[in-house]
Structures are given as C-alpha cells and as structure tokens.
Design a protein around this motif. Sequence first.
Motif, PDB file in Angstrom:
ATOM      1  N   GLN A 143      11.100   5.110   0.560  1.00  0.00           N
ATOM      2  CA  GLN A 143       9.857   4.792  -0.139  1.00  0.00           C
ATOM      3  C   GLN A 143       9.836   3.299  -0.440  1.00  0.00           C
ATOM      4  O   GLN A 143      10.862   2.640  -0.407  1.00  0.00           O
ATOM      5  CB  GLN A 143       9.793   5.570  -1.449  1.00  0.00           C
ATOM      6  CG  GLN A 143       9.683   7.061  -1.263  1.00  0.00           C
ATOM      7  CD  GLN A 143       9.732   7.809  -2.591  1.00  0.00           C
ATOM      8  OE1 GLN A 143       9.979   8.988  -2.595  1.00  0.00           O
ATOM      9  NE2 GLN A 143       9.488   7.125  -3.703  1.00  0.00           N
ATOM     10  N   THR A 144       8.648   2.805  -0.786  1.00  0.00           N
ATOM     11  CA  THR A 144       8.536   1.372  -1.067  1.00  0.00           C
ATOM     12  C   THR A 144       8.916   1.034  -2.505  1.00  0.00           C
ATOM     13  O   THR A 144       9.134  -0.122  -2.820  1.00  0.00           O
ATOM     14  CB  THR A 144       7.089   0.909  -0.814  1.00  0.00           C
ATOM     15  OG1 THR A 144       6.221   1.763  -1.573  1.00  0.00           O
ATOM     16  CG2 THR A 144       6.742   1.008   0.657  1.00  0.00           C
ATOM     17  N   THR A 145       8.961   2.053  -3.383  1.00  0.00           N
ATOM     18  CA  THR A 145       9.311   1.809  -4.780  1.00  0.00           C
ATOM     19  C   THR A 145      10.284   2.881  -5.261  1.00  0.00           C
ATOM     20  O   THR A 145      10.337   3.978  -4.694  1.00  0.00           O
ATOM     21  CB  THR A 145       8.061   1.850  -5.686  1.00  0.00           C
ATOM     22  OG1 THR A 145       7.404   3.113  -5.496  1.00  0.00           O
ATOM     23  CG2 THR A 145       7.095   0.729  -5.359  1.00  0.00           C
ATOM     24  N   PHE A 200       0.172   0.023  -9.114  1.00  0.00           N
ATOM     25  CA  PHE A 200       0.683  -0.291  -7.776  1.00  0.00           C
ATOM     26  C   PHE A 200       0.615   0.979  -6.948  1.00  0.00           C
ATOM     27  O   PHE A 200       0.244   2.040  -7.452  1.00  0.00           O
ATOM     28  CB  PHE A 200       2.123  -0.850  -7.835  1.00  0.00           C
ATOM     29  CG  PHE A 200       3.152   0.112  -8.351  1.00  0.00           C
ATOM     30  CD1 PHE A 200       3.939   0.844  -7.478  1.00  0.00           C
ATOM     31  CD2 PHE A 200       3.343   0.292  -9.719  1.00  0.00           C
ATOM     32  CE1 PHE A 200       4.893   1.728  -7.961  1.00  0.00           C
ATOM     33  CE2 PHE A 200       4.295   1.176 -10.207  1.00  0.00           C
ATOM     34  CZ  PHE A 200       5.070   1.895  -9.316  1.00  0.00           C
ATOM     35  N   LEU A 201       0.939   0.858  -5.657  1.00  0.00           N
ATOM     36  CA  LEU A 201       0.955   2.012  -4.752  1.00  0.00           C
ATOM     37  C   LEU A 201       2.394   2.231  -4.291  1.00  0.00           C
ATOM     38  O   LEU A 201       3.121   1.277  -4.020  1.00  0.00           O
ATOM     39  CB  LEU A 201       0.034   1.770  -3.556  1.00  0.00           C
ATOM     40  CG  LEU A 201      -1.422   1.435  -3.923  1.00  0.00           C
ATOM     41  CD1 LEU A 201      -2.172   0.846  -2.730  1.00  0.00           C
ATOM     42  CD2 LEU A 201      -2.153   2.673  -4.417  1.00  0.00           C
ATOM     43  N   GLY A 202       2.805   3.493  -4.186  1.00  0.00           N
ATOM     44  CA  GLY A 202       4.165   3.801  -3.767  1.00  0.00           C
ATOM     45  C   GLY A 202       4.321   5.293  -3.560  1.00  0.00           C
ATOM     46  O   GLY A 202       3.317   6.013  -3.540  1.00  0.00           O
ATOM     47  N   PHE A 203       5.555   5.779  -3.450  1.00  0.00           N
ATOM     48  CA  PHE A 203       5.894   7.190  -3.260  1.00  0.00           C
ATOM     49  C   PHE A 203       5.522   7.669  -1.860  1.00  0.00           C
ATOM     50  O   PHE A 203       6.382   7.989  -1.068  1.00  0.00           O
ATOM     51  CB  PHE A 203       5.263   8.078  -4.340  1.00  0.00           C
ATOM     52  CG  PHE A 203       5.483   9.555  -4.134  1.00  0.00           C
ATOM     53  CD1 PHE A 203       6.762  10.083  -4.017  1.00  0.00           C
ATOM     54  CD2 PHE A 203       4.412  10.429  -4.024  1.00  0.00           C
ATOM     55  CE1 PHE A 203       6.963  11.444  -3.802  1.00  0.00           C
ATOM     56  CE2 PHE A 203       4.606  11.800  -3.817  1.00  0.00           C
ATOM     57  CZ  PHE A 203       5.888  12.295  -3.710  1.00  0.00           C
ATOM     58  N   SER A 255       0.828  -1.210   0.000  1.00  0.00           N
ATOM     59  CA  SER A 255       0.000   0.000   0.000  1.00  0.00           C
ATOM     60  C   SER A 255       0.862   1.261   0.000  1.00  0.00           C
ATOM     61  O   SER A 255       0.344   2.354   0.194  1.00  0.00           O
ATOM     62  CB  SER A 255      -0.908   0.016   1.229  1.00  0.00           C
ATOM     63  OG  SER A 255      -1.772  -1.103   1.211  1.00  0.00           O
ATOM     64  N   GLY A 256       2.176   1.088  -0.179  1.00  0.00           N
ATOM     65  CA  GLY A 256       3.061   2.242  -0.234  1.00  0.00           C
ATOM     66  C   GLY A 256       3.527   2.729   1.125  1.00  0.00           C
ATOM     67  O   GLY A 256       4.061   3.837   1.230  1.00  0.00           O
ATOM     68  N   MET A 257       3.324   1.918   2.171  1.00  0.00           N
ATOM     69  CA  MET A 257       3.700   2.360   3.520  1.00  0.00           C
ATOM     70  C   MET A 257       5.122   1.887   3.843  1.00  0.00           C
ATOM     71  O   MET A 257       5.371   0.693   3.939  1.00  0.00           O
ATOM     72  CB  MET A 257       2.703   1.780   4.535  1.00  0.00           C
ATOM     73  CG  MET A 257       3.014   2.120   5.987  1.00  0.00           C
ATOM     74  SD  MET A 257       2.953   3.882   6.320  1.00  0.00           S
ATOM     75  CE  MET A 257       1.186   4.103   6.518  1.00  0.00           C
ATOM     76  N   PRO A 271       2.323   6.696   1.369  1.00  0.00           N
ATOM     77  CA  PRO A 271       1.302   5.687   1.664  1.00  0.00           C
ATOM     78  C   PRO A 271       0.017   5.942   0.875  1.00  0.00           C
ATOM     79  O   PRO A 271      -0.566   7.008   0.977  1.00  0.00           O
ATOM     80  CB  PRO A 271       1.071   5.851   3.169  1.00  0.00           C
ATOM     81  CG  PRO A 271       2.352   6.413   3.684  1.00  0.00           C
ATOM     82  CD  PRO A 271       2.878   7.304   2.594  1.00  0.00           C
ATOM     83  N   GLY A 272      -0.377   4.975   0.060  1.00  0.00           N
ATOM     84  CA  GLY A 272      -1.638   5.059  -0.656  1.00  0.00           C
ATOM     85  C   GLY A 272      -1.585   5.757  -2.002  1.00  0.00           C
ATOM     86  O   GLY A 272      -2.617   5.901  -2.655  1.00  0.00           O
ATOM     87  N   PRO A 281      -3.660  -2.361  -5.104  1.00  0.00           N
ATOM     88  CA  PRO A 281      -3.053  -2.616  -6.402  1.00  0.00           C
ATOM     89  C   PRO A 281      -3.999  -3.465  -7.255  1.00  0.00           C
ATOM     90  O   PRO A 281      -4.600  -4.416  -6.753  1.00  0.00           O
ATOM     91  CB  PRO A 281      -1.776  -3.402  -6.059  1.00  0.00           C
ATOM     92  CG  PRO A 281      -1.483  -3.087  -4.627  1.00  0.00           C
ATOM     93  CD  PRO A 281      -2.816  -2.826  -3.984  1.00  0.00           C
TER      94      PRO A 281
END
Lengths: 306, 237
Positions: A255-257, B130-133, A24-26, B135-136, B205
């Motif tokens: 960051q996650t990505t 996808f999710l990134g950068f 979820s990007g966390m 959260p959410g 995602p």
Amino acid sequence: MITVVKPGLLTTVQDAGRPGHRASGMPVAGAMDRLALAVANRLAGNDPGAAALEFTLMGGTFCFEEGAVAALAGAEMPAALDGVPVDSRSAFTVPAGGTLTLGVARRGVRACLAVQGGIDVPRVLGSRSTYLRAAIGGLEGRALRAGDRLPIGPPPAVRFAAPPRPFPAMALPGSPVELRVISGPQEDRFAPEGLETLLSATWKVTTQNDRMGYRLDGPAVRFRDGADIVTDAVVPGAVQVSGDGKPMVLMADCQTTGGYAKPFTVIGPDLRRLAQARAGDEVRFVRCTQEEAVAALEEERAWAST
Amino acid sequence: MRIRAQGEGGVVVELGDAIDPAVNARVHLLARAIRERLGGDVLEVVPSYRSLLVIHDPLTTPRDRVVERVRALADEVERAPAPAAGRIVRIPTRYGGVHGPDLADVARLAGLDEDEVVRRHAAPRYLVHFLGFTPGFPYLGGLDPALATPRLDSPRARIPAGSVAIGGVQTGIYPVESPGGWRIVGRTPLRLFDSRRPDPFLLAPGDGLRFVPVDDATYDAVLADVGSGRHEPEVEE
C-alpha cells in the motif's frame, strides 16, 4: 500469441511498475526482482522495463503460436523447449508451435521470462504490471490461468544490446540474506535495545510472504512508545514493526500508506535479494550510508539501462 | 518541521505530530508548491495526515539538494496566507437496505434512529486528508463523533466497490472491491477509481466531500450514467 497450458503457482505480467500515482493511493507494483526483469529483457532485445512474465517458485507450460526470441533471468528454473533442455541464461529462439516448459525453482523464488516485443496487454496508468489486490493491469488484473492467451508486441525498433555475460550482479543471495538499510524515518520510536535487536538478530522469513510484504520472525523488538504512528506514506523496502514487535519488509505491491513505525528502509537494489528468499530462509539487516546505497543503485542501473 | 529519510530516494517532511485539519492543509499547500516548483528535481509527492513523502532519483538529484530546496519552499509556504477552501465533491449515497447492511447496527450502537444517523453522516463537509489503502480510497476527516463505531470483529472478505463505511472515528468509501472491517452504511454509484477515465481518480488529496442521500431511483439512474461514461460528478466550488 502465447497460450498458457499450465500457469504455475502465481504467474503475472509485470514491467518496471506504475510510479507516479502514489498520491492517489496507487501502489507501484512491477517486477519483484527488477534486475532480473531488466536482464531478461535486455537478453531478449527489449527495453529493460518491457512487460514480461513473473513466475513464483514454479514456472509453467506455454505454447507459442508464432516464433519468438525469449530469455529467462532471476530464480534458477529448469527450462525445456519441446522437451529438450535449453540454456535459459542467454536468449533462445522458440519456433512457431513450440512449447516452453519451466520447472520448479532450484534456487531463488522469482524468475522473469521476457519475450522479444514484450507481453502486449493494455497499459493502465502507463504500466502493464498486474496489481492483484485491485485487479488492475496485466491480463484482467489477475494471475494467469490455463487457456489464457497473451499477445506479443511488435519487435522493438531499437534492439537493446544484450548485457555481457556472466552477470555478476545477478548472483542469487547467500544465507543469511544481507539487506542493507538506511536509517529512518522513525528510528526514534524504538528503544536503543530494540534497534540493537533489529540489527543483531538473524530473522527468519515466515510463510506470510507475498508481493505485498515479507513478515519476518525472531526476537520481539522493543519500542520506545508503541508501534502505532499517525498513518503516513511508505515505500517498498520500508521495514514496518507491528505491535507484536516483529518486522515486515514492504515489497512491490505494498500500500502507499501505513500506520506502523518504520525504523529503517531496505535500499532499492537489495530488495531483489529478499524477493528471491523463501519461508525458512535467514535474513539480516546491515546499516549502510546514502553513499553506499547510491553506489549500489548505480551498479544496478548499469545493468538496467543501455 | 522535521526531515527524515525513507530509503535512498525518499525524503519525509513532517509538519506536525497529530491528525489536525490545519496541519493537513499545510501539507497540501507544500505538496502543490513542490510539484509546481521542484518538478525537475522531484518524481512524486505523497501527502498523508501530517507529512509528505518526496520521491526523487538520487542518481540525478542528490538528497542534500532535495532537502535544501524543500526546506526553502516550506519556509516560504509557512509565511503564505491560509489557502481558500477547495472544491467539494458531492457523493450521492443510498443509505441502508442492501446497500448499507450495517446501518441498523451503527444506529443501535450510537443510540440513534437510522434517519438520524443518515442525517448526521450527510451533514458535514468532510476533508480528504489523503488517499491510500487501495487506489482512490479517501481518508476522510469530519465524522460526527456520535457515529464512531468499532470495526467488525472479523473483517468481511469482499466489500463491494462504492461502499460507504464507518470504522472507529473514521468514515470512507471503498473504491474497488476489497476485504475490510468497517461497517457499511450505504453505497454510492460513483466510481472512485475507473481506469477507463482520462483521470481515473474521482478525488484528490485536499478535496472537500459531502454525502448526498438519494433514493433507489436516483441511485439507479446515476449508476446507469456512470456505467455508460456519461456521468459528470457534481462539484461545489
């Protein structure tokens, strides 16, 4: 309750982090020196992953309303209780109304102060760690300020045994700081001489270093076909090389990505060494195998678990 | 399929080399299969455009075992029929004005009028790659190429949460206040990340997403509902 009299340079609440939500990007966040967190907590009788204060280069002044058992680990920071120096390498008792002062780090950068019962801020997605960029966790998602009040949790039902002293694994890294790396995921994006540069050069920590990453300076690394990749998932420890050919090691708050090619990854147990390095310090990358990485992780877990 | 390491506890599975909705659909299919079937061996699965990062504890599950099981599962998923399209989350969006300060610039650069930009931005069924950068934050596929606009020369220090923006050939929504260089064309009153909700993330995602233009009155009404925790996002199945 602990009242913050002087907050230091960058003091945040951190625990073992917030894994489980990267899709979820966390980001994971959590203590930059996770061994220091575990040792300080165990000395204080806590679960190794309990929430503690993480200081950066400089401690601060904290007034304890009620008596508490506390312990410090990580960077060497002089500690005084009501003006009297304390040996912070074992647990110490702070009397009700006592004032704890932590000075400037003599060696290393990040120290963790654990208090028996842990820092009792609300959990966000299972963790009390502060993630500054999204203002999540810790105290209102931010670094501590003068006047803040921090609740202390109830003492743990099961006291965790203090680890035996001394702590050989806790030694602060020498110079240059050696970081063991595992090949991948994008080693093939680099020219052979580029990989040779990465592994033979002595890199300098730049002033661009924080909880998200450490940018390093040295000779430019040559790519096979450019720095940009189709954005993919990254972990703390990933070494990203940007278009200027300089590496950046991603840290706890990364960051996650990311969209830069990653030749190799610093193994988890060695990331604390970089977290204790400051601008101007020298860093070298050394190849290691999966077996060596697993052995290093086992050694770290032996300290971090009971 | 290529399998690489990312650290001692990460296995990267690449299913392609480019941004391609078909590849991304297989990424999500494999991600779900790994979560459902390898839950005991795997801690987290992080999908991106064309690859997955599988996170495991190397002390309890050796890398070789993870690689072997993921490989077997990937072969199985490869042979499975294409999945049905998933849900579409509707994102009420107030375009232009104070909520979308860059709409006029985007229109000028695209050689279109503002209404046409809004119409084209709200037309597609976008895909959450996808999710990134932060959260959410959704990386969306499906932007009308006519709306592609270069990023700002110098990023803004603070972009309000909920801002809907275009950067290059991408469009996205800022879930939390953050710095950013994309051009802001509107704002949604929805919270893409809200730690007070049982599931704090609005999007997952693989979701579909559609922007729905709303006026000030609707924006304010939804904002009030969201603020009081009464709002249920609209979903097309």
